[in-house]
Structures are given as C-alpha cells and as structure tokens.
Motif scaffolding. Sequence first.
Motif, short mmCIF file in Angstrom:
data_model
loop_
_atom_site.label_atom_id
_atom_site.label_comp_id
_atom_site.label_asym_id
_atom_site.label_seq_id
_atom_site.Cartn_x
_atom_site.Cartn_y
_atom_site.Cartn_z
N ASP A 37 47.27 29.81 84.65
CA ASP A 37 47.44 30.85 83.54
C ASP A 37 48.74 30.56 82.79
OD1 ASP A 37 45.22 32.02 84.47
OD2 ASP A 37 46.23 33.45 85.94
N LYS A 38 48.89 29.32 82.71
CA LYS A 38 50.09 28.78 81.61
C LYS A 38 51.53 28.74 82.28
CE LYS A 38 47.57 29.91 77.30
NZ LYS A 38 47.62 30.64 76.11
N GLU A 39 51.35 29.11 83.60
CA GLU A 39 52.78 28.94 84.06
C GLU A 39 52.66 27.75 85.22
OE1 GLU A 39 54.50 32.27 85.90
OE2 GLU A 39 53.68 33.54 84.36
N GLU A 40 53.51 26.76 85.10
CA GLU A 40 53.70 25.77 85.96
C GLU A 40 53.77 26.13 87.39
OE1 GLU A 40 55.47 21.17 86.05
OE2 GLU A 40 56.14 22.47 84.66
N ILE A 41 52.98 25.24 88.10
CA ILE A 41 53.04 25.70 89.54
C ILE A 41 53.63 24.72 90.40
CG2 ILE A 41 50.89 27.20 89.23
CD1 ILE A 41 49.04 24.75 89.85
N ALA A 42 53.88 25.14 91.77
CA ALA A 42 54.16 24.21 92.75
C ALA A 42 53.47 24.25 94.13
CB ALA A 42 55.75 24.71 92.94
N ILE A 43 54.00 23.12 94.86
CA ILE A 43 53.04 23.23 96.16
C ILE A 43 53.05 24.70 96.84
CG2 ILE A 43 53.17 22.10 98.31
CD1 ILE A 43 53.78 19.41 97.06
N GLY A 44 52.11 25.08 97.45
CA GLY A 44 52.27 26.23 98.06
C GLY A 44 51.67 27.38 97.32
N ALA A 45 51.65 27.28 96.07
CA ALA A 45 50.99 28.33 95.16
C ALA A 45 49.64 28.81 95.75
CB ALA A 45 51.06 27.81 93.80
N GLU A 46 49.21 30.17 95.62
CA GLU A 46 47.89 30.52 96.11
C GLU A 46 46.91 30.26 94.95
OE1 GLU A 46 45.68 34.75 97.32
OE2 GLU A 46 47.90 34.81 97.19
N VAL A 47 45.73 29.92 95.13
CA VAL A 47 44.87 30.15 94.40
C VAL A 47 43.85 31.28 94.57
CG1 VAL A 47 42.63 28.64 93.39
CG2 VAL A 47 44.71 27.75 94.00
N ALA A 48 43.49 31.95 93.64
CA ALA A 48 42.74 33.14 93.83
C ALA A 48 41.82 33.57 92.65
CB ALA A 48 43.73 34.35 93.75
N LYS A 49 40.75 34.49 92.72
CA LYS A 49 39.86 34.89 91.90
C LYS A 49 40.40 35.18 90.49
CE LYS A 49 36.14 37.99 91.03
NZ LYS A 49 35.32 39.06 91.51
N GLY A 50 39.80 34.83 89.42
CA GLY A 50 40.38 34.98 87.94
C GLY A 50 41.24 34.16 87.50
N MET A 51 41.76 33.18 88.33
CA MET A 51 42.90 32.33 87.87
C MET A 51 42.17 31.10 87.00
SD MET A 51 45.48 31.58 90.80
CE MET A 51 46.80 32.92 91.45
N THR A 52 43.17 30.92 86.02
CA THR A 52 42.42 29.41 85.22
C THR A 52 43.44 28.27 85.57
OG1 THR A 52 41.47 30.66 83.51
CG2 THR A 52 42.09 28.57 82.85
#
Length: 196
Positions: A37-52
């Motif tokens: 959702d346009k925010e840079e992510i790091a290792i460990g970030a959760e992936v969940a329903k509704g995310m792009t």
Amino acid sequence: MKILSLICSLCFSVSVYASGFLPIANIVKISGHAFIDKEEIAIGAEVAKGMTITIPKKGDYIVVKFQNGHMVRFTEATVMIEELTEKTSLINLLKGQVHTLVKKLTPDETFKIKTKYASFGVRGTKFGVSLDEEKKKAYLCVCEGVVQATKGKLSANVSKNEDLWVGAQTKKLEVKPSTEQMFNMTNQVIEELERL
C-alpha cells in the motif's frame, strides 16, 4: 512487577492466538525494494487480506512464507491479496511473476492465483505464473503436481513438465509440454525457495 508484566504478556499472547490474530504469512526475504500500500516494507512484515504489494523494479523480488509452510516469491510484481486465512489463499496477480511452493492441502483448503486472463488452483504443487504484457497473456509452467487452469467455462489440468498460455481471446485451453528452458527457469526459482 516483572512477574505481573510477564503474566499480562502471556495472557495477551493467548488471547491473540485464540482470536485468530496471529499472522498467516510474513515476508522472509527481500531483494531490492517492495511496498505494501505504497509504504516500503521490511523483512518480517505481515501479509494480510486487502493489501496491495508492489515490487516495481526489474529483478527485485520478495519471498512470503505462510504459517503452514507454503512459500511464494513475487518478482517485479503487483499483487492484491484478496483472501488470506488459515484455509483459503486467493492472490490476484496484476503484473509480473509469482512462483509458488504449495504444501499438500487438506480437502477444505484452497490456494489460488488469479490473473485477468485465468485462475490457477492447486492441491499442493510447485509452479510459476507470469503475465506477459506484450502478448497480453498469462503463462503457467508446472514443475511438480497438477494445477487446474480455469478461464470462464474452460478448464484444464496442467501437470509436471507442461505449460499453458491463456489470453483474452483464448477459446480453448491448450496444454503443451514445456520447453526445457522455461521449465529450468521456473524450477530454479522453486529450488531457491526450498532452500530458505
């Protein structure tokens, strides 16, 4: 005070587990830059329903690991997580490539990759799907197991060492033996996932 804090932590952990809030999938590897959702992510970030999830640069990728052992790699991709529970995974591949290592599913579990041209459902297998913007087609290559490809009322099973191209104008799903080059390229990524 420390004991009270520990008890509160344990109670919170148990209540989170009981209410189903534990993450279903997390990012375990990043090569380059990726965004949720346009925010840079790091290792460990959760992936969940509704995310792009967006991985915009050529060659960049992320690897997502599911609690139940599934592994998915998104390369130069844009994907929407349409459904993600312990029993159901529905990933909409809008652009790029996805390589999957799906453990054997129970009868009440589903794992599906969807594109604008076709959907690909599995029971437990290793395969890759990519979108070719020039050809305006989706490509499926199966390295192990069987993938069911569906386009409207059309359906075909694609097995190990087979592939399939599906486009907007496709009137028949034609499963063919995959070329050695395409199989090896897909399988190499799957083998990398297995080593993680």
